[in-house]
Design an enzyme around this catalytic site. Sequence first.
Site, PDB file in Angstrom:
ATOM      1  N   GLY A   1       0.838  -1.206   0.000  1.00 49.19           N
ATOM      2  CA  GLY A   1       0.000   0.000   0.000  1.00 49.19           C
ATOM      3  C   GLY A   1       0.867   1.248   0.000  1.00 49.19           C
ATOM      4  O   GLY A   1       2.055   1.194  -0.332  1.00 49.19           O
ATOM      5  N   ASN A   2       0.265   2.365   0.350  1.00 53.01           N
ATOM      6  CA  ASN A   2       1.047   3.600   0.502  1.00 53.01           C
ATOM      7  C   ASN A   2       0.429   4.421   1.627  1.00 53.01           C
ATOM      8  O   ASN A   2      -0.575   4.022   2.215  1.00 53.01           O
ATOM      9  CB  ASN A   2       1.101   4.377  -0.823  1.00 53.01           C
TER      10      ASN A   2
END
Length: 397
Positions: free
Chosen positions: A206-207
Amino acid sequence: MIKGKKILLGISGSIAAYKSAVLLRLLIKAGAEVKVVMTPASTQFIGPLTLSTLSKNEVLFELSENNSWANHVMLGRWADIMIIAPLSCNTLSKMVIGTCDNLLMAVYLSATCTVAVAPAMDEDMWLHESTLNNIKKLESFGNKILPVEKGDLASGLNGMGRMAEPETIVLWLNNYFQTASQFAGKKILVTAGPTHEAIDPVRFIGNHSTGKMGFAIAKDFYERGADVTIVAGPSNQSLPPQIKRLNVVSAKEMYEACMNVFNDMDIIVMSAAVADYTVSHPAKEKIKKYESELTITLEKTIDILKSLGEIKKEHQVLAGFALETNHEKENALQKLQLKKADIIIMNSLNDAGAGFGYDTNKISIFDKKGNEFLFDLKSKQEAASDIVNAIYTYSNG
Ligand code: CTP
């Protein structure tokens, strides 16, 4: 702009209630139709007779009177806006919890119109953590908060907490009505948040995106009369229920959700931090730690913005973001061209307070017509308003 508008003026128990009469007079003079709802406590600060004379309408403060029931639902539906001025600390707290123990609270809780508040209290009360948290909470419900002013307070002290002056409230209302219908009849799509690309059933890539910027943009469009749909990656941000929310997890799901609704949209703002790469073969079972090294093969995701740029129709306005760390403007302008967008909103990770996780952002906006708007560091809600203004200018220029 106030002329002909239906305004519901709520008054709660604060010494600043005397200013409500001035506000009411200014609103009537500006051509509004005003109905007044008071809390029982506020009637000790200003008489209902004064307000009913000024508004030429009966002032309401009892849930039931002479065995008849005051229709709070209809009042909230009648109004174009409800403004609670002054908002006392007590009523603020009731609004946050949802306490329905007087007519004003019943009207607030059932109001379908925008609700704005002008708080008034002593500085120490205003700065108390619980008050500040309550204000934040109210804002998260979509209510509008008019800033308090600094000056002489009822306690004899001088500081923050004075209710906005009636003239300031009138200016605010004028501006509100001016912008409230800017995007009426327009369909807007906003993407927001991160995407999560599954490695196995328990892990993902993810981020750090929280979705704050995209959600703020969606809210701003909604407040300007638009019909808004948000395609959101995993994010705990909340939205007014009138905004349609399509939850997705991966870049592929975000692409599919956007493609499904794209044709119906007039304006599209891609603010999501979409993963550029996804896992080629996510494991069906949890990956066990038998090996000392693990290699995961990634493949490129579809660039949603670019795909939409390819099929965009003449009347549609497409805006994207460019998150950069170097050669910011150059890279942003390149993305504008490459992805066939109309507008690009650039933010740089080199600017303190800008980017993921912060409540603030520093943006620059470039459009296809050569317009350039550079902004200082602002709250994400204010930055959202700048973005929506730039889109309005582009669309109507
Ligand atoms: N974007 C998208 N689909 C992707 C990747 C990005 O729609 N698979 C969109 C983002 O929502 C944003 C814009 O493209 O509006 C630019 O995103 P950004 O991360 O700045 O750039 P990238 O195109 O991913 O390029 P790079 O990472 O090389 O800078």
